[in-house]
Write a protein that holds these residues in place. Sequence first.
Motif, short mmCIF file in Angstrom:
data_model
loop_
_atom_site.label_atom_id
_atom_site.label_comp_id
_atom_site.label_asym_id
_atom_site.label_seq_id
_atom_site.Cartn_x
_atom_site.Cartn_y
_atom_site.Cartn_z
N VAL A 75 0.86 -1.19 0.00
CA VAL A 75 0.00 0.00 0.00
C VAL A 75 0.89 1.24 0.00
CG1 VAL A 75 -1.74 1.29 1.30
CG2 VAL A 75 -1.85 -1.21 1.21
N GLU A 76 0.79 2.02 -1.07
CA GLU A 76 1.57 3.26 -1.18
C GLU A 76 0.70 4.49 -1.07
OE1 GLU A 76 3.89 3.15 -4.76
OE2 GLU A 76 4.86 1.25 -4.20
N ARG A 77 -0.55 4.40 -1.55
CA ARG A 77 -1.48 5.53 -1.49
C ARG A 77 -2.83 5.03 -1.01
NH1 ARG A 77 1.09 6.00 -6.17
NH2 ARG A 77 2.52 7.72 -6.41
N ILE A 78 -3.38 5.77 -0.04
CA ILE A 78 -4.68 5.44 0.53
C ILE A 78 -5.59 6.63 0.31
CG2 ILE A 78 -5.96 4.85 2.63
CD1 ILE A 78 -3.21 3.85 3.78
N LEU A 79 -6.76 6.38 -0.28
CA LEU A 79 -7.75 7.44 -0.48
C LEU A 79 -8.74 7.40 0.69
CD1 LEU A 79 -9.19 9.64 -2.09
CD2 LEU A 79 -10.33 7.83 -3.40
N LEU A 80 -8.80 8.48 1.45
CA LEU A 80 -9.76 8.61 2.54
C LEU A 80 -10.91 9.46 2.06
CD1 LEU A 80 -10.73 8.39 5.49
CD2 LEU A 80 -9.24 10.35 6.01
N ALA A 81 -12.12 8.90 2.06
CA ALA A 81 -13.31 9.63 1.63
C ALA A 81 -13.67 10.68 2.69
CB ALA A 81 -14.46 8.66 1.42
N ASP A 82 -13.73 11.92 2.26
CA ASP A 82 -14.05 13.05 3.14
C ASP A 82 -15.49 13.47 2.91
OD1 ASP A 82 -14.18 15.47 4.55
OD2 ASP A 82 -13.00 16.57 3.08
N ASP A 83 -16.34 13.28 3.92
CA ASP A 83 -17.74 13.69 3.80
C ASP A 83 -18.00 15.03 4.50
OD1 ASP A 83 -17.68 13.03 6.47
OD2 ASP A 83 -19.25 11.51 6.35
N ARG A 84 -16.92 15.67 4.95
CA ARG A 84 -16.97 16.96 5.64
C ARG A 84 -17.71 16.87 6.98
NH1 ARG A 84 -15.15 21.00 1.83
NH2 ARG A 84 -13.53 19.78 0.85
N GLY A 85 -17.87 15.66 7.50
CA GLY A 85 -18.46 15.48 8.82
C GLY A 85 -17.40 15.61 9.90
N ASP A 86 -17.84 15.73 11.13
CA ASP A 86 -16.92 15.82 12.25
C ASP A 86 -16.24 14.48 12.49
OD1 ASP A 86 -17.57 18.46 12.74
OD2 ASP A 86 -19.20 17.95 14.11
N ILE A 87 -14.98 14.56 12.86
CA ILE A 87 -14.25 13.36 13.26
C ILE A 87 -13.44 13.67 14.51
CG2 ILE A 87 -14.03 12.45 10.91
CD1 ILE A 87 -11.04 13.28 11.07
N LEU A 88 -13.15 12.64 15.23
CA LEU A 88 -12.23 12.73 16.36
C LEU A 88 -10.92 12.10 15.90
CD1 LEU A 88 -14.62 11.53 19.20
CD2 LEU A 88 -13.90 13.88 18.73
N PRO A 89 -9.77 12.58 16.40
CA PRO A 89 -8.50 11.97 15.98
C PRO A 89 -8.48 10.45 16.12
CG PRO A 89 -8.07 14.00 17.14
CD PRO A 89 -9.56 13.73 17.26
N GLY A 90 -9.10 9.92 17.15
CA GLY A 90 -9.12 8.48 17.36
C GLY A 90 -9.87 7.71 16.30
N ASP A 91 -10.76 8.39 15.55
CA ASP A 91 -11.51 7.73 14.49
C ASP A 91 -10.60 7.18 13.40
OD1 ASP A 91 -13.90 8.37 15.77
OD2 ASP A 91 -14.29 10.13 14.50
N VAL A 128 -1.70 9.43 2.53
CA VAL A 128 -3.15 9.45 2.59
C VAL A 128 -3.65 10.63 1.76
CG1 VAL A 128 -5.18 9.71 4.07
CG2 VAL A 128 -3.23 8.34 4.86
N LEU A 129 -4.50 10.34 0.81
CA LEU A 129 -5.12 11.37 -0.01
C LEU A 129 -6.54 11.56 0.51
CD1 LEU A 129 -3.05 9.67 -1.85
CD2 LEU A 129 -4.05 10.96 -3.70
N VAL A 130 -6.83 12.72 1.07
CA VAL A 130 -8.16 13.02 1.57
C VAL A 130 -8.96 13.54 0.39
CG1 VAL A 130 -9.50 14.37 3.21
CG2 VAL A 130 -7.21 13.57 3.85
N GLY A 131 -9.97 12.77 -0.03
CA GLY A 131 -10.74 13.12 -1.22
C GLY A 131 -12.18 13.45 -0.92
N HIS A 132 -12.63 14.57 -1.46
CA HIS A 132 -14.01 15.00 -1.27
C HIS A 132 -14.69 15.11 -2.63
CE1 HIS A 132 -17.44 17.00 0.52
NE2 HIS A 132 -17.37 17.90 -0.44
#
Length: 140
Positions: free
Chosen positions: A15-31, A46-50
């Motif tokens: 795994v070299e690149r991970i796409l994290l789906a960003d729904d613009r909702g609240d998150i806690l660091p532990g999530d 990590v690519l944060v994608g919206h």
Amino acid sequence: LPVLAVPAGAKVKTVERILLADDRGDILPGDLDMLRRIAQLSAAEVLVGHVEMPVNEGTSLESEGVYGPALAGVAHSYHHARGADVVDGLDRLARRKHVDLIAVLHRHIGLLAGMFHPSTAQELAQRIELPLLVLEQNRN
């Protein structure tokens, strides 16, 4: 618990690149603890994608206030995607950026809301040929 779904035809590779789906909702660091650990162990970005329909001119790509603390110590960047729907937009972004894994945060929205808003994670698992990491939202 986090769940990793790997399609039957998926190629096993580093795994070299991970796409994290960003729904613009609240998150806690532990999530994002599990995602951060995977990224650190594999030295992945990590690519944060919206996905925004339509993409508004002048919209900020960065959600640093939300993702910065949760992804501390991990290379990450922010991206917008377009598509016919959220899953299509994430698929297009994943292909364009050559990602190896897609991560989503499963949110607890309740039974009634769930009836009218299908799970993005479930749709991704059914429509995309990449491994999918489903993270559990902290409720604390």
